[in-house]
Scaffold this active site. Structure first.
Site, PDB file in Angstrom:
ATOM      1  N   SER A 239       0.850  -1.189   0.000  1.00  0.00           N
ATOM      2  CA  SER A 239       0.000   0.000   0.000  1.00  0.00           C
ATOM      3  C   SER A 239       0.885   1.239   0.000  1.00  0.00           C
ATOM      4  CB  SER A 239      -0.903   0.004   1.242  1.00  0.00           C
ATOM      5  OG  SER A 239      -0.117   0.167   2.424  1.00  0.00           O
ATOM      6  N   LYS A 240       0.253   2.396   0.017  1.00  0.00           N
ATOM      7  CA  LYS A 240       0.999   3.655  -0.073  1.00  0.00           C
ATOM      8  C   LYS A 240       1.973   3.840   1.082  1.00  0.00           C
ATOM      9  CE  LYS A 240      -2.448   6.179  -2.773  1.00  0.00           C
ATOM     10  NZ  LYS A 240      -3.380   7.336  -2.807  1.00  0.00           N
ATOM     11  N   ARG A 241       1.699   3.188   2.208  1.00  0.00           N
ATOM     12  CA  ARG A 241       2.614   3.369   3.345  1.00  0.00           C
ATOM     13  C   ARG A 241       3.983   2.741   3.067  1.00  0.00           C
ATOM     14  NH1 ARG A 241      -0.810  -0.648   5.067  1.00  0.00           N
ATOM     15  NH2 ARG A 241       0.136  -2.635   5.687  1.00  0.00           N
ATOM     16  N   GLY A 243       5.469   3.140   0.188  1.00  0.00           N
ATOM     17  CA  GLY A 243       6.048   3.924  -0.901  1.00  0.00           C
ATOM     18  C   GLY A 243       5.061   3.994  -2.048  1.00  0.00           C
TER      19      GLY A 243
END
Length: 464
Positions: A239-241, A243
């Site tokens: 996920s975006k966490r 990168g």
């Protein structure tokens, strides 16, 4: 040409993410290796969330990665008449039915089932009801098999079986008349002649439901291959966490498409101990038999290592064209007299991304040097003024070739009695503005005679 027909079918509700790009790549490689057909289908039945911007982003990412498709793009929103006809077929044959249960009814049934310790699935209340003639809202449900087992041989995971009693009567048409994913994907895959469906393993639980729909509509059931998901370094779903998850975000960060392709294919696939693969290598070597069953872990450092490799080994002419685009993005468009392919040659061994290369190349394409003040204070001193003047005189008269420039520089060293280090670093600062530029002779030759003299004279003026 073989009979193999595969597809990539993204939903245009956002960018093309890493997982989707890997699925597209696997399908593309199989089609190219076997001389099959690769189809692109845009699954845009979620009208509220689907956007043209997302469609464009997906097509752009496919093009950037070099994943050309043979048929499509096909859009599901243009095929609603087909879906309605197939739903009507199931109704006419008694294989589907109208369900009038309200959301409140369904919620109550679900809570009661959970209270009994049962699986919260639809209990078939409307399965045997006669259709109503009034305006009561309804959905259409598919009549799932109530007993037995639905099995399939997954090309990656092996045989997978589901007890039919675990599969409730799923909705295939909503109250607003729009069809649902699990129904339209079957119709599309069958009507487009798919022989193999390669997709993420988050679809495994959908597969037995879809197989029953294939059979109910009289379609041939394709083969299936479910690829493992991609996890972040903490072993949780990417996920975006972790990168950037957008493919094109990596292009914007200065990654090359060949690095991204090489990295994506290694997320779950291997070929001995090899790490570096061109697209031609992959077309020759890729197979589902070498796709692992365990999840791949996204490693940004490995991707960066691959990108650095492809920059170091890339063709300067092509990288020069890309460099021009990144320089323009930074606000420094290419200028006459500076050959960006030659600029690339001076920076290939010093850059891990094209953005990094562009930032290091700015001094080549600016009209005036932007000095690092600490470097200027240390190296642009009064005792350097006559040295710079001697260099300007020598470069103004010499033959402007690698041999000529080096001979002129050594002539100044001999004339002044100075060692290379006493002249080289101040000259580097005068020409580039800092101390970390490429080799001094490389810089001089790329800048050319006019810019070199201009910058030496600018340094003299600054000192004066």
């Amino acid at each position: 040409m073989s009979d193999l027909r595969v597809r990539f079918a993204p939903s245009p509700t956002g960018y093309l993410h890493i997982g989707g790009a890997r699925t597209a790549l696997f399908n593309y490689l199989l089609a190219r290796k076997e001389g099959g057909t690769f189809i692109l289908r845009i699954e845009d039945t979620d009208v509220e969330r689907s956007t043209q911007e997302s469609v464009d982003a997906i097509l752009q990412a496919m093009d950037w990665l070099g994943l050309s498709y043979d048929e499509g793009p096909f859009y599901q929103t243009e095929r609603f008449d087909l879906y309605k006809a197939k739903i009507q077929q199931l109704l006419d044959e008694g294989k589907a039915y109208k369900c009038y249960c309200s959301q409140e009814d369904l919620d109550a049934k679900r809570e009661a089932a959970m209270a009994r310790g049962d699986k919260p699935q639809y209990d078939g209340t409307c399965r045997a009801l006669e259709p109503r003639d009034d305006d009561t809202p309804y959905v259409i449900r598919f009549k799932s098999k109530e007993a037995g087992v639905t099995s399939f041989n997954d090309r990656i995971k092996g045989t997978i079986s589901f007890n039919n009693e675990e599969l409730d009567d799923m909705i295939i048409q909503r109250t607003d008349g729009t069809p649902t994913y699990n129904f339209v994907v079957v119709v599309d895959d069958a009507e487009m002649g798919l022989t193999l469906v390669v997709r993420g393993d988050d679809h495994v639980n959908n597969t037995p439901r879809q197989i029953q729909i294939y059979e109910a509509l009289g379609y041939a059931v394709p083969e299936f291959a479910h690829v493992p998901m991609i996890l972040g370094s903490d072993k949780k779903r990417l996920s975006k966490r972790h990168g950037a998850t957008s493919v094109m975000a990596y292009r914007d960060m200065g990654y090359l498409p060949e690095a991204m392709v090489n990295y994506l294919v290694r997320l779950g696939w291997s070929f001995g101990d090899e790490e570096i693969f061109s697209m031609d290598d992959l077309v020759e070597k890729f197979s589902l038999e070498n796709v692992g069953r365990s999840a791949g872990v996204f490693n940004p450092e490995k991707l960066l290592w691959l990108n650095e490799h492809y920059i170091k080994t890339g063709a300067p002419q092509r990288l020069g064209e890309l460099l021009g685009e990144y320089l323009t993005t930074l606000g420094y468009p290419p200028v006459d007299g500076i050959d960006l392919a030659e600029v690339v040659k001076t920076l290939q061994d010093r850059s891990k991304t094209m953005v990094e290369m562009a930032e290091k190349a700015v001094f080549y394409v600016t009209d005036s040097v932007e000095f690092d003040e600490s470097a200027a204070e240390k190296f642009l001193t009064a005792d350097q003024k006559p040295v710079f003047q001697a260099l300007a005189d020598a470069f103004g008269q010499c033959e402007f070739t690698p041999e000529g420039v080096e001979a002129a520089f050594k002539g100044v060293l001999k004339e002044t009695g100075l060692k290379f280090g006493k002249v080289g670093q101040p000259t580097r600062v005068a020409l580039s503005g800092g101390t970390s530029a490429p080799g001094i002779f490389e810089v001089i030759l790329v800048l050319g005679r006019e810019r070199t003299l201009q910058r030496l004279n600018g340094a003299i003026a600054r000192i004066g």
